[in-house]
Design a protein around this motif. Structure first.
Motif, PDB file in Angstrom:
ATOM      1  N   LEU A  28       0.750  -1.095   0.089  1.00 22.26           N
ATOM      2  CA  LEU A  28       0.076  -0.007  -0.084  1.00 22.26           C
ATOM      3  C   LEU A  28       1.013   1.212   0.086  1.00 22.26           C
ATOM      4  O   LEU A  28       0.598   2.089  -0.876  1.00 22.26           O
ATOM      5  CB  LEU A  28      -1.023  -0.060   1.231  1.00 22.26           C
ATOM      6  N   GLY A  29       1.893   1.424   0.745  1.00 17.90           N
ATOM      7  CA  GLY A  29       2.721   2.250   0.721  1.00 17.90           C
ATOM      8  C   GLY A  29       3.528   2.623  -0.689  1.00 17.90           C
ATOM      9  O   GLY A  29       3.582   3.811  -1.135  1.00 17.90           O
ATOM     10  N   LEU A  30       4.043   1.457  -1.415  1.00 18.08           N
ATOM     11  CA  LEU A  30       4.318   1.880  -2.693  1.00 18.08           C
ATOM     12  C   LEU A  30       3.299   2.243  -3.601  1.00 18.08           C
ATOM     13  O   LEU A  30       3.692   3.208  -4.417  1.00 18.08           O
ATOM     14  CB  LEU A  30       4.913   0.430  -3.356  1.00 18.08           C
ATOM     15  N   TYR A  31       2.041   1.891  -3.640  1.00 17.93           N
ATOM     16  CA  TYR A  31       0.978   2.486  -4.249  1.00 17.93           C
ATOM     17  C   TYR A  31       0.637   3.729  -4.089  1.00 17.93           C
ATOM     18  O   TYR A  31       0.525   4.587  -4.954  1.00 17.93           O
ATOM     19  CB  TYR A  31      -0.500   1.703  -4.167  1.00 17.93           C
ATOM     20  N   VAL A  32       0.665   4.227  -2.705  1.00 17.87           N
ATOM     21  CA  VAL A  32       0.407   5.677  -2.643  1.00 17.87           C
ATOM     22  C   VAL A  32       1.539   6.411  -2.861  1.00 17.87           C
ATOM     23  O   VAL A  32       1.330   7.515  -3.432  1.00 17.87           O
ATOM     24  CB  VAL A  32       0.128   5.715  -0.970  1.00 17.87           C
ATOM     25  N   LEU A  33       2.802   6.238  -2.803  1.00 19.71           N
ATOM     26  CA  LEU A  33       3.884   6.968  -3.044  1.00 19.71           C
ATOM     27  C   LEU A  33       4.042   6.836  -4.678  1.00 19.71           C
ATOM     28  O   LEU A  33       4.343   8.320  -5.183  1.00 19.71           O
ATOM     29  CB  LEU A  33       5.433   6.322  -2.681  1.00 19.71           C
ATOM     30  N   THR A  34       3.511   6.021  -5.337  1.00 22.83           N
ATOM     31  CA  THR A  34       3.666   6.149  -6.933  1.00 22.83           C
ATOM     32  C   THR A  34       2.372   7.013  -7.482  1.00 22.83           C
ATOM     33  O   THR A  34       2.822   7.858  -8.188  1.00 22.83           O
ATOM     34  CB  THR A  34       3.448   4.782  -7.661  1.00 22.83           C
ATOM     35  N   ASN A  35       1.314   6.698  -6.695  1.00 25.37           N
ATOM     36  CA  ASN A  35       0.155   7.621  -7.139  1.00 25.37           C
ATOM     37  C   ASN A  35       0.391   9.166  -6.742  1.00 25.37           C
ATOM     38  O   ASN A  35       0.206  10.075  -7.533  1.00 25.37           O
ATOM     39  CB  ASN A  35      -1.078   7.017  -6.393  1.00 25.37           C
ATOM     40  N   TRP A  36       0.904   9.264  -5.618  1.00 21.66           N
ATOM     41  CA  TRP A  36       1.417  10.747  -5.286  1.00 21.66           C
ATOM     42  C   TRP A  36       2.284  11.415  -6.254  1.00 21.66           C
ATOM     43  O   TRP A  36       2.257  12.623  -6.419  1.00 21.66           O
ATOM     44  CB  TRP A  36       1.865  10.662  -3.760  1.00 21.66           C
ATOM     45  N   ARG A  37       3.364  10.555  -6.449  1.00 18.70           N
ATOM     46  CA  ARG A  37       4.466  11.090  -7.348  1.00 18.70           C
ATOM     47  C   ARG A  37       3.985  11.428  -8.851  1.00 18.70           C
ATOM     48  O   ARG A  37       4.364  12.468  -9.471  1.00 18.70           O
ATOM     49  CB  ARG A  37       5.635  10.234  -7.461  1.00 18.70           C
ATOM     50  N   LEU A  38       3.195  10.536  -9.306  1.00 19.90           N
ATOM     51  CA  LEU A  38       2.675  10.649 -10.891  1.00 19.90           C
ATOM     52  C   LEU A  38       1.681  11.639 -11.019  1.00 19.90           C
ATOM     53  O   LEU A  38       1.115  11.693 -12.179  1.00 19.90           O
ATOM     54  CB  LEU A  38       2.524   9.155 -11.127  1.00 19.90           C
ATOM     55  N   ASN A  39       0.899  12.088 -10.083  1.00 19.71           N
ATOM     56  CA  ASN A  39      -0.382  12.871 -10.177  1.00 19.71           C
ATOM     57  C   ASN A  39      -0.126  14.330  -9.612  1.00 19.71           C
ATOM     58  O   ASN A  39       0.099  14.313  -8.310  1.00 19.71           O
ATOM     59  CB  ASN A  39      -1.368  12.372  -9.497  1.00 19.71           C
ATOM     60  N   GLN A  40       0.259  15.379 -10.205  1.00 18.15           N
ATOM     61  CA  GLN A  40       0.512  16.635  -9.806  1.00 18.15           C
ATOM     62  C   GLN A  40       0.048  17.598 -10.752  1.00 18.15           C
ATOM     63  O   GLN A  40      -0.356  17.604 -11.919  1.00 18.15           O
ATOM     64  CB  GLN A  40       1.991  16.947  -9.531  1.00 18.15           C
ATOM     65  N   ILE A  41      -0.174  19.095 -10.227  1.00 14.85           N
ATOM     66  CA  ILE A  41      -0.212  20.386 -11.140  1.00 14.85           C
ATOM     67  C   ILE A  41       1.183  20.945 -10.765  1.00 14.85           C
ATOM     68  O   ILE A  41       1.251  21.227  -9.688  1.00 14.85           O
ATOM     69  CB  ILE A  41      -1.575  20.875 -10.566  1.00 14.85           C
ATOM     70  N   SER A  42       1.696  21.596 -11.874  1.00 14.66           N
ATOM     71  CA  SER A  42       2.848  22.427 -11.751  1.00 14.66           C
ATOM     72  C   SER A  42       2.537  23.807 -12.277  1.00 14.66           C
ATOM     73  O   SER A  42       1.726  24.009 -13.184  1.00 14.66           O
ATOM     74  CB  SER A  42       3.878  21.774 -12.551  1.00 14.66           C
ATOM     75  N   LEU A  43       2.930  24.815 -11.721  1.00 12.80           N
ATOM     76  CA  LEU A  43       2.447  26.213 -11.963  1.00 12.80           C
ATOM     77  C   LEU A  43       4.015  26.955 -12.368  1.00 12.80           C
ATOM     78  O   LEU A  43       4.753  27.013 -11.527  1.00 12.80           O
ATOM     79  CB  LEU A  43       1.654  27.068 -10.834  1.00 12.80           C
ATOM     80  N   THR A  44       3.932  27.541 -13.647  1.00  9.01           N
ATOM     81  CA  THR A  44       4.889  28.413 -14.040  1.00  9.01           C
ATOM     82  C   THR A  44       4.615  29.839 -14.049  1.00  9.01           C
ATOM     83  O   THR A  44       3.422  29.933 -13.968  1.00  9.01           O
ATOM     84  CB  THR A  44       5.766  27.736 -15.055  1.00  9.01           C
ATOM     85  N   THR A  45       5.455  30.552 -14.550  1.00 11.78           N
ATOM     86  CA  THR A  45       5.256  31.736 -14.936  1.00 11.78           C
ATOM     87  C   THR A  45       4.364  32.080 -16.074  1.00 11.78           C
ATOM     88  O   THR A  45       3.651  33.130 -16.363  1.00 11.78           O
ATOM     89  CB  THR A  45       6.455  32.821 -14.934  1.00 11.78           C
ATOM     90  N   ARG A  46       4.280  30.950 -17.098  1.00  7.99           N
ATOM     91  CA  ARG A  46       3.539  31.031 -18.257  1.00  7.99           C
ATOM     92  C   ARG A  46       2.630  29.923 -18.390  1.00  7.99           C
ATOM     93  O   ARG A  46       1.570  30.104 -19.296  1.00  7.99           O
ATOM     94  CB  ARG A  46       4.621  30.949 -19.342  1.00  7.99           C
ATOM     95  N   ARG A  47       2.770  28.958 -17.654  1.00  3.84           N
ATOM     96  CA  ARG A  47       1.765  27.830 -18.051  1.00  3.84           C
ATOM     97  C   ARG A  47       1.489  26.925 -16.890  1.00  3.84           C
ATOM     98  O   ARG A  47       1.971  27.087 -15.605  1.00  3.84           O
ATOM     99  CB  ARG A  47       2.787  26.744 -18.732  1.00  3.84           C
ATOM    100  N   LEU A  48       0.227  26.403 -16.880  1.00  6.43           N
ATOM    101  CA  LEU A  48      -0.118  25.294 -15.748  1.00  6.43           C
ATOM    102  C   LEU A  48      -0.315  23.913 -16.397  1.00  6.43           C
ATOM    103  O   LEU A  48      -0.902  23.646 -17.507  1.00  6.43           O
ATOM    104  CB  LEU A  48      -1.703  25.736 -15.343  1.00  6.43           C
ATOM    105  N   THR A  49       0.259  23.166 -15.776  1.00  5.61           N
ATOM    106  CA  THR A  49       0.459  21.602 -16.315  1.00  5.61           C
ATOM    107  C   THR A  49      -0.123  20.720 -15.445  1.00  5.61           C
ATOM    108  O   THR A  49       0.181  20.988 -14.162  1.00  5.61           O
ATOM    109  CB  THR A  49       1.926  21.298 -16.646  1.00  5.61           C
ATOM    110  N   GLN A  50      -0.835  19.778 -15.656  1.00  8.78           N
ATOM    111  CA  GLN A  50      -1.538  18.632 -14.885  1.00  8.78           C
ATOM    112  C   GLN A  50      -1.049  17.335 -15.413  1.00  8.78           C
ATOM    113  O   GLN A  50      -0.935  17.036 -16.560  1.00  8.78           O
ATOM    114  CB  GLN A  50      -2.738  18.673 -14.777  1.00  8.78           C
TER     115      GLN A  50
END
Length: 127
Positions: A28-50
């Motif tokens: 379960l720890g590996l699943y949660v860690l993998t799911n957490w690392r692979l799902n994110q939103i990044s904000l830069t000064t020009r763009r929003l990336t999911q």
């Protein structure tokens, strides 16, 4: 003539053993860690990336901050207490949500940062 063979009982490894719980926690720890690392939103000064994904597949959606038209944040009572919620971001020319993320940590902060970057209120020193 003999009667057909019938099952009497089935025995498995006990879930009360230390080994069972150790394997369960690690898996379960590996699943949660993998799911957490692979799902994110990044904000830069020009763009929003999911980025969305799992061990086998991945998907990335990006949009220019200039095209962001609507940001909706929804929180449940528990989400308000614990600081998480859902965010839906729409862009110009699209009727549906382009970026949507459930159970996002601090969705209000993301919304504020998007507006600050769009309006030029975010100092370069803060970055």
């Amino acid at each position: 003539m003999q009667s057909p063979e019938k099952p009497v009982a089935v025995f498995r490894r006990s879930p009360r053993s230390w080994g069972f719980w150790w394997r369960t926690i690690v898996t379960l720890g590996l699943y949660v860690l993998t799911n957490w690392r692979l799902n994110q939103i990044s904000l830069t000064t020009r763009r929003l990336t999911q980025r969305r994904g799992n061990v086998l597949t991945g998907n990335e959606t990006a949009m220019s901050l200039e095209r962001v038209t609507d940001i909706n944040v929804n929180k449940s009572l528990l989400g308000s207490i614990l600081g998480y919620g859902d965010i839906v971001i729409q862009s110009a020319g699209s009727d549906s949500a382009e970026i949507s993320f459930t159970s996002l940590q601090n969705p209000d902060k993301l919304r504020e940062l998007i507006f600050d970057v769009k309006d030029g209120r975010l100092d370069e020193e803060k970055l």
